[in-house]
Design a protein around this motif. Sequence first.
Motif, short mmCIF file in Angstrom:
data_model
loop_
_atom_site.label_atom_id
_atom_site.label_comp_id
_atom_site.label_asym_id
_atom_site.label_seq_id
_atom_site.Cartn_x
_atom_site.Cartn_y
_atom_site.Cartn_z
N ASP A 147 43.71 -28.35 -1.58
CA ASP A 147 44.57 -27.71 -2.77
C ASP A 147 43.41 -26.85 -3.64
O ASP A 147 43.87 -26.21 -4.50
N GLU A 148 43.04 -25.95 -2.39
CA GLU A 148 41.35 -24.74 -3.42
C GLU A 148 42.18 -22.96 -2.40
O GLU A 148 42.07 -22.88 -1.68
N TYR A 149 43.25 -22.83 -3.49
CA TYR A 149 44.03 -21.35 -3.11
C TYR A 149 43.44 -19.66 -2.89
O TYR A 149 43.91 -19.65 -1.64
N GLU A 150 42.70 -19.68 -3.99
CA GLU A 150 42.52 -18.55 -3.64
C GLU A 150 41.93 -18.10 -2.41
O GLU A 150 41.87 -16.87 -1.97
N GLY A 151 41.24 -18.96 -1.36
CA GLY A 151 40.70 -18.84 -0.34
C GLY A 151 41.61 -18.23 0.64
O GLY A 151 41.87 -17.53 1.45
N GLN A 152 42.87 -19.82 0.85
CA GLN A 152 43.84 -19.18 1.13
C GLN A 152 44.74 -17.95 0.87
O GLN A 152 44.98 -17.30 2.01
N VAL A 153 44.84 -17.98 -0.07
CA VAL A 153 45.23 -16.45 -0.19
C VAL A 153 44.75 -15.08 0.36
O VAL A 153 44.82 -13.88 0.61
N ALA A 154 43.64 -14.84 0.35
CA ALA A 154 42.88 -14.22 0.37
C ALA A 154 42.49 -14.02 1.60
O ALA A 154 42.08 -13.06 2.04
N LEU A 155 42.71 -15.01 2.35
CA LEU A 155 42.17 -14.87 3.62
C LEU A 155 43.40 -14.47 4.73
O LEU A 155 43.78 -13.63 5.63
N CYS A 156 44.98 -14.93 3.68
CA CYS A 156 46.43 -13.94 3.94
C CYS A 156 45.71 -13.03 4.38
O CYS A 156 46.97 -12.29 4.86
N ASN A 157 45.44 -12.31 2.85
CA ASN A 157 45.86 -11.41 2.62
C ASN A 157 45.02 -10.32 3.64
O ASN A 157 45.76 -9.12 4.77
N LEU A 158 43.80 -10.64 4.32
CA LEU A 158 42.91 -9.73 5.57
C LEU A 158 43.07 -9.93 6.44
O LEU A 158 43.24 -9.05 7.21
N ILE A 159 43.96 -11.15 6.61
CA ILE A 159 44.48 -11.43 7.71
C ILE A 159 45.75 -10.38 8.03
O ILE A 159 45.37 -9.27 9.72
N ARG A 160 46.57 -10.30 7.63
CA ARG A 160 47.62 -8.94 7.68
C ARG A 160 47.18 -7.04 7.54
O ARG A 160 47.62 -6.26 7.71
N THR A 161 45.88 -6.95 6.71
CA THR A 161 45.16 -5.99 6.64
C THR A 161 44.09 -5.48 7.09
O THR A 161 43.94 -4.20 7.30
N LEU A 162 43.31 -5.71 7.80
CA LEU A 162 42.14 -6.27 8.83
C LEU A 162 42.91 -5.81 10.15
O LEU A 162 42.84 -6.16 11.24
N ASP A 163 42.36 -4.45 10.08
CA ASP A 163 42.64 -3.28 11.45
C ASP A 163 41.57 -3.95 12.53
O ASP A 163 40.16 -3.30 12.26
#
Length: 329
Positions: free
Chosen positions: A63-79
């Motif tokens: 139930d701690e969501y900030e990290g989950q969203v940050a890592l979703c964003n990182l996964i899609r943007t890190l080349d």
Amino acid sequence: MSETRRSRLVPEVDFDRDGRQHGFVRLFHSVHSSAYGFIPIPIVVLRNGEGPTALFVSGNHGDEYEGQVALCNLIRTLDHTAIKGRVIILPMANFPAGMAGRRTSPIDDGNLNRSFPGNPDGTVTQQIAFWIESGLLPLADIIVDLHSGGSSLSYVPTVLAKLSGDPVRDAAQMAALTAFAAPVAYLTGGGNGTGADHTLSGGAERLGKIWLGTELAGAGTVTPAALKIAERGLRNTLVHVGILPEADRVPGPGRTRVVEVAGADYFTYAPDSGVFEPVAELGDEVAAGQLAGRVHFPETPWAPPVEFHFQRAGLVLCKRIPGRTARGD
Ligand code: ZN
């Protein structure tokens, strides 16, 4: 008996292969609805040649969501071609808890961050802990375990670490802590019954790894401000260890203020069960002995509320969220 205990979890990714891979870690779980089925814990591995390894984890508490969203964003943007070394991302570490939006697993009530070093033959949560400690942590040079307050708690968004007393290790911990560039960081000394040996960071310490935690706000939601701190910190961590070039560093808002949570008297608890009226707010500076809150009894509304006080002076770093409260919250 001296036989080595092995994890039964099977990752679909090859940690030694260059490129970008995503898939699942299979945790076989034979139940009524799926005789041969597995629990699919998502994992992403980016690797580009030799270099350091960063391990980023969220969803340790579901139930701690900030990290989950940050890592979703990182996964899609890190080349992956822009990095040197390896980034391993485990965004829903306690997958059953994450899917349920709960701190603990609905399967076994397991709190992953109280389950380390885990057990390869134990409950689902204990098996996840064992695999992380035996299969994942040894691969990493730096570990960031992204937490927040969850459903019942909120924090001033912070990055945190623990010092060991070893000057070389502690200098490395402090350098990683300040590189994250959060406005506030804290050094944890326990006092909230965590039992550090049973946390993921306890596992990192057992293996001599540099680790950071976060407490990114909470209250069962995501705020843009906390997300920004998390995303900047993750990028800066990759720069700090040399996985990303210096040009990718994201400047923070100024110097990180480092505070300390050193023991049990840094926490204030509800002295009775009722409705919590906070008197101070997150981010306030308070004095020792100052009124922290009251517990009211609306079922006996003529009864006076019970007041409770801060034991120490300092910054209000975290706060209970639900109004209904029980003694000991
Ligand atoms: Zn947590």
